[in-house]
Design a protein around this motif. Sequence first.
Motif, short mmCIF file in Angstrom:
data_model
loop_
_atom_site.label_atom_id
_atom_site.label_comp_id
_atom_site.label_asym_id
_atom_site.label_seq_id
_atom_site.Cartn_x
_atom_site.Cartn_y
_atom_site.Cartn_z
N PHE A 1 -7.33 -2.51 -2.67
CA PHE A 1 -6.77 -1.69 -1.58
C PHE A 1 -5.30 -1.37 -1.84
O PHE A 1 -4.84 -0.24 -1.60
CB PHE A 1 -6.93 -2.44 -0.25
CG PHE A 1 -6.69 -1.60 0.96
CD1 PHE A 1 -7.72 -0.89 1.54
CD2 PHE A 1 -5.42 -1.54 1.54
CE1 PHE A 1 -7.49 -0.11 2.67
CE2 PHE A 1 -5.18 -0.77 2.66
CZ PHE A 1 -6.22 -0.04 3.22
N ALA A 2 -4.55 -2.37 -2.33
CA ALA A 2 -3.14 -2.13 -2.61
C ALA A 2 -2.95 -1.16 -3.77
O ALA A 2 -2.02 -0.34 -3.76
CB ALA A 2 -2.44 -3.46 -2.88
N LYS A 3 -3.79 -1.25 -4.75
CA LYS A 3 -3.68 -0.34 -5.89
C LYS A 3 -4.05 1.08 -5.51
O LYS A 3 -3.49 2.05 -6.02
CB LYS A 3 -4.58 -0.83 -7.03
CG LYS A 3 -4.39 -0.07 -8.33
CD LYS A 3 -5.24 -0.68 -9.44
CE LYS A 3 -5.04 0.09 -10.75
NZ LYS A 3 -5.85 -0.51 -11.85
N GLY A 4 -5.02 1.23 -4.61
CA GLY A 4 -5.40 2.58 -4.17
C GLY A 4 -4.29 3.30 -3.43
O GLY A 4 -4.27 4.54 -3.38
N ARG A 5 -3.36 2.57 -2.85
CA ARG A 5 -2.27 3.20 -2.13
C ARG A 5 -1.29 3.90 -3.09
O ARG A 5 -0.59 4.84 -2.67
CB ARG A 5 -1.54 2.15 -1.30
CG ARG A 5 -0.60 2.72 -0.24
CD ARG A 5 0.16 1.60 0.44
NE ARG A 5 -0.72 0.64 1.05
CZ ARG A 5 -1.26 0.79 2.28
NH1 ARG A 5 -1.01 1.89 2.98
NH2 ARG A 5 -2.04 -0.15 2.78
N ASP A 6 -1.25 3.46 -4.37
CA ASP A 6 -0.31 4.03 -5.33
C ASP A 6 -0.99 4.90 -6.38
O ASP A 6 -0.38 5.24 -7.39
CB ASP A 6 0.45 2.90 -6.04
CG ASP A 6 1.29 2.08 -5.08
OD1 ASP A 6 1.74 2.64 -4.06
OD2 ASP A 6 1.47 0.87 -5.36
N VAL A 7 -2.24 5.25 -6.18
CA VAL A 7 -2.94 6.07 -7.17
C VAL A 7 -2.27 7.44 -7.31
O VAL A 7 -2.11 7.97 -8.42
CB VAL A 7 -4.43 6.21 -6.81
CG1 VAL A 7 -5.10 7.29 -7.63
CG2 VAL A 7 -5.14 4.88 -7.02
N TRP A 8 -1.90 8.05 -6.24
CA TRP A 8 -1.31 9.39 -6.29
C TRP A 8 0.01 9.38 -7.06
O TRP A 8 0.40 10.40 -7.64
CB TRP A 8 -1.04 9.90 -4.85
CG TRP A 8 0.03 9.15 -4.13
CD1 TRP A 8 -0.10 8.04 -3.39
CD2 TRP A 8 1.42 9.50 -4.11
NE1 TRP A 8 1.12 7.63 -2.88
CE2 TRP A 8 2.08 8.52 -3.31
CE3 TRP A 8 2.19 10.52 -4.66
CZ2 TRP A 8 3.44 8.53 -3.07
CZ3 TRP A 8 3.56 10.53 -4.40
CH2 TRP A 8 4.17 9.55 -3.64
N ARG A 9 0.68 8.22 -7.11
CA ARG A 9 1.97 8.12 -7.78
C ARG A 9 1.82 7.75 -9.26
O ARG A 9 2.62 8.17 -10.10
CB ARG A 9 2.85 7.08 -7.08
CG ARG A 9 4.24 6.94 -7.69
CD ARG A 9 5.04 5.82 -7.03
NE ARG A 9 5.34 6.09 -5.64
CZ ARG A 9 4.79 5.43 -4.61
NH1 ARG A 9 3.90 4.46 -4.85
NH2 ARG A 9 5.10 5.72 -3.37
#
Length: 443
Positions: free
Chosen positions: A233-241
């Motif tokens: 979940f934490a990694k999915g928050r930074d996928v766009w970056r």
Amino acid sequence: MGTDADCADTQHTPPIPPQPPHRPAPSVPPAADEDPRTTVLRPVPADPTVPPPAAPPVQRPTGPMPPTAPPRPATPPPAPPRPRTPPPAAGPQLPPRPAQGPAAPAPAPPAGRPVSFRDTAAFHLAHSEALWNARRDGAHGGAPAAPESAPAAPPAAARPPAPPWPGTALPHQGAGPRPAAPVAPLPATRRSRRRRLVIAACLVLGIGLIGGAAAGSWLTEGSDAPPTPQATFAKGRDVWRNTPVDTLFPRTVDGLGVGPGGADRRWTRIAVAPDSTCAKGLDPALAETLAPVGCARLLRATYVDATRSGVITVGALTAKADAPGMLAMNSRFSTKSLAARATMMPLPYAAEGTPAAHFGNAQRASWTVRILTDIPVVVYAVSGFADGRTVTDPQPAEAAVRPGTTTAPAESGLGHDAKSLADRIEDIFRKQSGISGQNTEEP
């Protein structure tokens, strides 16, 4: 009466060669068995019962006799004297060999066989094996059997013993493998000390193996072990970056069997919207509904199908909420069917100079909205006609892809385009977050 002419053609008779001088026969011919000549050169006499063949008559030529050759000497010339052998050097002298006694009379030959047959080479070759075996048996202590033609052996007392036949020396009587010397047992103190050393070495080795396995498991825990839901979940928050735009929105997307009737679809990206806030990229009603989860970033791109008759805008909203907040928003959309309301349609991205230049709000034909719960992302897609025609009855993608639907979005394939492109973008975001497989949310 003949003339000289009659005898001119007659061949002359060759002269008669001279006859050799007649050698006088010996007064007493030697016996057949006592002939000094070698038996190999003397022919074997024939069977006396068979008469010899008659010799052909000798034809003596007529005419004058040639001169006779000089007679051969009766006695051979004397042999040259042999060189005298020097006397042997001083050393151990062998005892003189005793004189042999008179030879025993030979046994009578068998009937029907001449006496001289035993002196032939064939006889000796036939009995050589018996002679050889007799000599070996005599050497080992046995009594050899003398052949018929061999002279009688002298008595045992007068003949010296023959040397032993060379062979392997026999072991001494009573000799055998010697028993191994008894090993003295170690003292009790030395045994206990050695045992303690072995136990200590085993303990050290076992502890080292266990520690190495634990260290290896700890070092490889991050790479081999599956990620936890919190880490995903934490990694999915930074996928766009952390992910390139060409990975999140590929230039070309293929859909095998996802079109109407199982047809293959292919979409090409024609525009990517710049980073914007959710207030500018979402419809006011949809933005208000998604406000509880927040909006960290909104990404959008527009595609065109292979026939360049339909255009599709896909978007991914990265939320600020945690996992329980995303789960609550997904439950709200599912229980109230918010995704099927026309007021929840996303806004299209009409890029100038592209086939989507006339893609406005009135041209929207089908749409879908996904609230993901394993990563904080909201994925949506909206489709319409590229020629700018107005659609009066838009239909959600989940309803337009059902078999037997005859609406314009269903028959034109715009419902399949919106749903299939949303599925591809959702899979990409999940994969970049460390989730394998497809987990499409159906609100």
